[in-house]
Write an enzyme that holds these catalytic residues in place. Structure first.
Site, PDB file in Angstrom:
ATOM      1  N   ARG A  33     -28.681 -21.721  25.577  1.00  0.00           N
ATOM      2  CA  ARG A  33     -29.300 -20.398  25.451  1.00  0.00           C
ATOM      3  C   ARG A  33     -29.359 -19.662  26.798  1.00  0.00           C
ATOM      4  O   ARG A  33     -30.299 -18.900  27.056  1.00  0.00           O
ATOM      5  CB  ARG A  33     -30.713 -20.504  24.843  1.00  0.00           C
ATOM      6  CG  ARG A  33     -30.781 -21.325  23.553  1.00  0.00           C
ATOM      7  CD  ARG A  33     -29.989 -20.751  22.413  1.00  0.00           C
ATOM      8  NE  ARG A  33     -30.624 -19.644  21.770  1.00  0.00           N
ATOM      9  CZ  ARG A  33     -31.482 -19.720  20.763  1.00  0.00           C
ATOM     10  NH1 ARG A  33     -31.829 -20.886  20.291  1.00  0.00           N
ATOM     11  NH2 ARG A  33     -31.980 -18.656  20.222  1.00  0.00           N
ATOM     12  N   ARG A  37     -32.256 -13.701  25.977  1.00  0.00           N
ATOM     13  CA  ARG A  37     -33.440 -12.897  26.245  1.00  0.00           C
ATOM     14  C   ARG A  37     -34.099 -13.057  27.591  1.00  0.00           C
ATOM     15  O   ARG A  37     -34.897 -12.221  27.984  1.00  0.00           O
ATOM     16  CB  ARG A  37     -34.483 -13.169  25.156  1.00  0.00           C
ATOM     17  CG  ARG A  37     -34.072 -12.650  23.831  1.00  0.00           C
ATOM     18  CD  ARG A  37     -34.967 -13.194  22.756  1.00  0.00           C
ATOM     19  NE  ARG A  37     -34.876 -14.648  22.733  1.00  0.00           N
ATOM     20  CZ  ARG A  37     -35.591 -15.417  21.962  1.00  0.00           C
ATOM     21  NH1 ARG A  37     -36.482 -14.897  21.165  1.00  0.00           N
ATOM     22  NH2 ARG A  37     -35.427 -16.717  21.974  1.00  0.00           N
ATOM     23  N   ARG A  46     -28.518  -4.987  24.662  1.00  0.00           N
ATOM     24  CA  ARG A  46     -28.887  -5.189  23.261  1.00  0.00           C
ATOM     25  C   ARG A  46     -29.767  -4.067  22.703  1.00  0.00           C
ATOM     26  O   ARG A  46     -30.013  -4.014  21.486  1.00  0.00           O
ATOM     27  CB  ARG A  46     -29.627  -6.524  23.124  1.00  0.00           C
ATOM     28  CG  ARG A  46     -28.754  -7.747  22.875  1.00  0.00           C
ATOM     29  CD  ARG A  46     -28.214  -7.799  21.441  1.00  0.00           C
ATOM     30  NE  ARG A  46     -29.226  -7.459  20.448  1.00  0.00           N
ATOM     31  CZ  ARG A  46     -30.162  -8.276  20.015  1.00  0.00           C
ATOM     32  NH1 ARG A  46     -30.217  -9.513  20.450  1.00  0.00           N
ATOM     33  NH2 ARG A  46     -31.046  -7.885  19.115  1.00  0.00           N
ATOM     34  N   ASP A  82     -24.361 -16.981  16.998  1.00  0.00           N
ATOM     35  CA  ASP A  82     -25.514 -17.712  16.478  1.00  0.00           C
ATOM     36  C   ASP A  82     -25.025 -18.701  15.427  1.00  0.00           C
ATOM     37  O   ASP A  82     -23.970 -18.498  14.821  1.00  0.00           O
ATOM     38  CB  ASP A  82     -26.568 -16.786  15.867  1.00  0.00           C
ATOM     39  CG  ASP A  82     -27.892 -17.529  15.677  1.00  0.00           C
ATOM     40  OD1 ASP A  82     -28.641 -17.686  16.652  1.00  0.00           O
ATOM     41  OD2 ASP A  82     -28.133 -18.014  14.552  1.00  0.00           O
ATOM     42  N   TYR A 157     -32.108 -24.208   7.249  1.00  0.00           N
ATOM     43  CA  TYR A 157     -32.360 -22.755   7.140  1.00  0.00           C
ATOM     44  C   TYR A 157     -32.053 -22.246   5.738  1.00  0.00           C
ATOM     45  O   TYR A 157     -32.795 -21.418   5.187  1.00  0.00           O
ATOM     46  CB  TYR A 157     -31.540 -21.982   8.185  1.00  0.00           C
ATOM     47  CG  TYR A 157     -32.120 -22.090   9.575  1.00  0.00           C
ATOM     48  CD1 TYR A 157     -33.307 -21.456   9.904  1.00  0.00           C
ATOM     49  CD2 TYR A 157     -31.496 -22.841  10.552  1.00  0.00           C
ATOM     50  CE1 TYR A 157     -33.854 -21.559  11.176  1.00  0.00           C
ATOM     51  CE2 TYR A 157     -32.034 -22.953  11.837  1.00  0.00           C
ATOM     52  CZ  TYR A 157     -33.216 -22.310  12.140  1.00  0.00           C
ATOM     53  OH  TYR A 157     -33.765 -22.420  13.391  1.00  0.00           O
TER      54      TYR A 157
HETATM   55  O1  CP3 Z   1     -26.723 -20.575  24.143  1.00  0.00           O
HETATM   56  C1  CP3 Z   1     -26.369 -19.395  24.271  1.00  0.00           C
HETATM   57  O2  CP3 Z   1     -26.728 -18.691  25.224  1.00  0.00           O
HETATM   58  C2  CP3 Z   1     -25.396 -18.810  23.269  1.00  0.00           C
HETATM   59  C3  CP3 Z   1     -25.949 -18.100  22.196  1.00  0.00           C
HETATM   60  C4  CP3 Z   1     -26.765 -18.801  21.107  1.00  0.00           C
HETATM   61  C5  CP3 Z   1     -27.727 -18.089  20.334  1.00  0.00           C
HETATM   62  N1  CP3 Z   1     -28.185 -18.906  19.358  1.00  0.00           N
HETATM   63  C6  CP3 Z   1     -28.090 -16.677  20.566  1.00  0.00           C
HETATM   64  C7  CP3 Z   1     -29.381 -16.193  20.018  1.00  0.00           C
HETATM   65  C8  CP3 Z   1     -26.712 -20.100  20.604  1.00  0.00           C
HETATM   66  C9  CP3 Z   1     -25.890 -21.302  21.081  1.00  0.00           C
HETATM   67  C10 CP3 Z   1     -27.613 -20.161  19.492  1.00  0.00           C
HETATM   68  C11 CP3 Z   1     -27.786 -21.364  18.656  1.00  0.00           C
HETATM   69  C12 CP3 Z   1     -28.915 -21.433  17.726  1.00  0.00           C
HETATM   70  N2  CP3 Z   1     -29.418 -20.457  16.916  1.00  0.00           N
HETATM   71  C13 CP3 Z   1     -29.614 -22.633  17.441  1.00  0.00           C
HETATM   72  C14 CP3 Z   1     -29.336 -23.958  18.077  1.00  0.00           C
HETATM   73  C15 CP3 Z   1     -29.889 -24.001  19.467  1.00  0.00           C
HETATM   74  C16 CP3 Z   1     -31.357 -24.329  19.538  1.00  0.00           C
HETATM   75  O3  CP3 Z   1     -32.079 -23.517  20.158  1.00  0.00           O
HETATM   76  O4  CP3 Z   1     -31.782 -25.348  19.027  1.00  0.00           O
HETATM   77  C17 CP3 Z   1     -30.586 -22.331  16.464  1.00  0.00           C
HETATM   78  C18 CP3 Z   1     -31.591 -23.311  15.884  1.00  0.00           C
HETATM   79  C19 CP3 Z   1     -30.456 -20.951  16.132  1.00  0.00           C
HETATM   80  C20 CP3 Z   1     -31.232 -20.160  15.150  1.00  0.00           C
HETATM   81  C21 CP3 Z   1     -31.937 -19.061  15.854  1.00  0.00           C
HETATM   82  N3  CP3 Z   1     -31.362 -17.844  16.163  1.00  0.00           N
HETATM   83  C22 CP3 Z   1     -33.251 -19.058  16.409  1.00  0.00           C
HETATM   84  C23 CP3 Z   1     -34.243 -20.184  16.283  1.00  0.00           C
HETATM   85  C24 CP3 Z   1     -33.421 -17.824  17.065  1.00  0.00           C
HETATM   86  C25 CP3 Z   1     -34.614 -17.342  17.882  1.00  0.00           C
HETATM   87  C26 CP3 Z   1     -35.531 -16.475  17.106  1.00  0.00           C
HETATM   88  C27 CP3 Z   1     -36.491 -15.742  18.038  1.00  0.00           C
HETATM   89  O5  CP3 Z   1     -36.295 -14.522  18.218  1.00  0.00           O
HETATM   90  O6  CP3 Z   1     -37.395 -16.385  18.591  1.00  0.00           O
HETATM   91  C28 CP3 Z   1     -32.230 -17.083  16.891  1.00  0.00           C
HETATM   92  C29 CP3 Z   1     -31.940 -15.739  17.440  1.00  0.00           C
HETATM   93  C30 CP3 Z   1     -31.097 -15.757  18.663  1.00  0.00           C
HETATM   94  N4  CP3 Z   1     -29.926 -16.433  18.789  1.00  0.00           N
HETATM   95  C31 CP3 Z   1     -31.338 -15.029  19.844  1.00  0.00           C
HETATM   96  C32 CP3 Z   1     -30.260 -15.295  20.712  1.00  0.00           C
HETATM   97  C33 CP3 Z   1     -29.998 -14.710  22.076  1.00  0.00           C
HETATM   98  C34 CP3 Z   1     -32.527 -14.112  20.113  1.00  0.00           C
HETATM   99  C35 CP3 Z   1     -32.384 -12.863  19.335  1.00  0.00           C
HETATM  100  C36 CP3 Z   1     -32.514 -11.609  20.150  1.00  0.00           C
HETATM  101  O7  CP3 Z   1     -32.239 -11.604  21.368  1.00  0.00           O
HETATM  102  O8  CP3 Z   1     -32.852 -10.588  19.541  1.00  0.00           O
END
Ligand code: CP3
Length: 349
Positions: A33, A37, A46, A82, A157
């Site tokens: 990640r 953010r 974004r 994602d 999910y």
């Molecule tokens: O790692 C990176 O920087 C690459 C991008 C990436 C994202 N999601 C971008 C994202 C990766 C590798 C993921 C994987 C992902 N997504 C996982 C596995 C990694 C982990 O953390 O265990 C999971 C479980 C998800 C599902 C998911 N998507 C979650 C739990 C969330 C966060 C929700 C929140 O807002 O708290 C997301 C959204 C997400 N995916 C964001 C990003 C940058 C945030 C959304 C935003 O910026 O508006």
């Protein structure tokens, strides 16, 4: 399928060498990640664009993926996308709700729902292929990591309809209707494998399979009900000879099994020290991890001590890629991540 991309200038990569258990001058480092953010430049681009929309715009994907590479000088980039992107691409009605995570409109509940999960083809995600090609051209010697969610985490999910702490519905289906569970995980294993393959064929140099939530299972259930399907996902890129990283949270009891499903590198969360993790995983695989992300908020000297200890513990492994034990917290200070990269790079191997 499109032809495999031409060879890239990533040959000297410390990240790829550590994954392959080859000698390195310094321990390579990147952060799960890292694109996202915690970076002001990410929040700026974004602005006004939803998460899923941003994932479908190759220029934005390229820019956001490059941001942490520019800022930190990490040894690998990870594609900005994602785990739910391929589900959305095959037609599952879902959204990523800010501050919540993925939310599925009609959760998976019965055999008829399998029809809503057709196979993923490259034509379903043209923007991913395009973004990877663009990135590979811009990244030069820095390898790009492609990724997918693993079948169990994706199923959680789909079945819960959103994030869940204890996965009661997921486990009710898994234990209550094993034939339907296996049919669902088979579809998700193929979907994950296809998504990984598309990224590697477009030029990604490594992949990571995220089974973030599988740590809620005991080993025998993991082996019987999940491992064969994670193996399907990883086998889909076995012939492409890229390192495959397999990561989950709270998976101390599963580390050996997670390597055996077809990974060259096992991702370790912060609960198991890397020397102990290596004992559990064995000498045939590299490890990735595992600084507790909470230490980014500790006093700098404490952070430094823990970073050094993590590099030291990693020497017990036949290959070590430094990372956090889970993703970068949204409120992490980029200056602290910068400090971690500089310190890891300054320690001779
Ligand atoms: O790692 C990176 O920087 C690459 C991008 C990436 C994202 N999601 C971008 C994202 C990766 C590798 C993921 C994987 C992902 N997504 C996982 C596995 C990694 C982990 O953390 O265990 C999971 C479980 C998800 C599902 C998911 N998507 C979650 C739990 C969330 C966060 C929700 C929140 O807002 O708290 C997301 C959204 C997400 N995916 C964001 C990003 C940058 C945030 C959304 C935003 O910026 O508006």
């Amino acid at each position: 399928m499109t032809p495999t991309a031409a060879p890239r200038p990533v040959e000297g990569s410390a990240f790829l060498a550590a994954c392959r258990r080859e000698p390195v001058a310094h321990t390579p480092v990147w952060f799960m990640r890292q694109a996202g953010r915690s970076l002001p430049e990410y929040r700026a681009v974004r602005e006004g664009i939803s998460m899923l929309d941003s994932c479908q715009r190759p220029d934005l994907v390229t820019e956001i993926t490059l941001q942490p590479v520019r800022r930190y000088g990490v040894d690998a980039a990870i594609l900005y996308s994602d785990i739910v992107v391929p589900l959305k691409a095959v037609g599952v009605d879902l959204d990523i709700v800010p501050g919540v995570g993925p939310v599925v409109a009609q959760p998976f509940a019965s055999r008829a729902d399998l029809d809503r999960l057709p196979d993923l083809t490259p034509g379903d995600v043209p923007y991913v292929e395009q973004a990877v090609r663009q990135l590979v051209a811009e990244l030069g010697p820095t390898p790009l990591i492609g990724f997918s969610g693993a079948p169990y985490t994706l199923a959680s999910y789909l079945i819960e309809g959103g994030p869940s702490k204890n996965h009661e519905r997921t486990k009710a289906l898994m234990y209550g209707d094993p034939p339907l569970w296996h049919a669902l995980l088979d579809r998700l294993g193929r979907l994950a494998g296809a998504f990984l393959r598309i990224q590697v064929q477009a030029g990604a140099s490594a992949v990571q399979l995220f089974d973030s939530w599988v740590g809620t299972l005991p080993l025998p259930d993991y082996q019987a009900l999940v491992a064969p399907h994670s193996a399907t996902a990883l086998a889909a890129v076995a012939d492409l000879a890229v390192p495959r990283i397999h990561f989950g949270v709270g998976t101390g009891e599963l580390l050996g099994a997670m390597g055996e499903v077809g990974a060259e590198v096992v991702g370790v969360d912060f609960r198991v020290p890397l020397d102990e993790a290596t004992r559990r995983i064995g000498p045939q695989r590299a490890v990735q991890g595992n600084l507790d992300p909470a230490l980014l908020f500790a006093p700098p000297q404490v952070l430094d001590t823990r970073v050094r200890a993590t590099v030291e513990a990693g020497r017990a492994a036949p290959g070590h890629v430094f990372n956090l034990g889970h993703g970068v917290p949204p409120n992490a200070d980029p200056a602290r991540l910068q400090r971690v990269v500089e310190l890891v790079h300054s320690i001779p191997h």
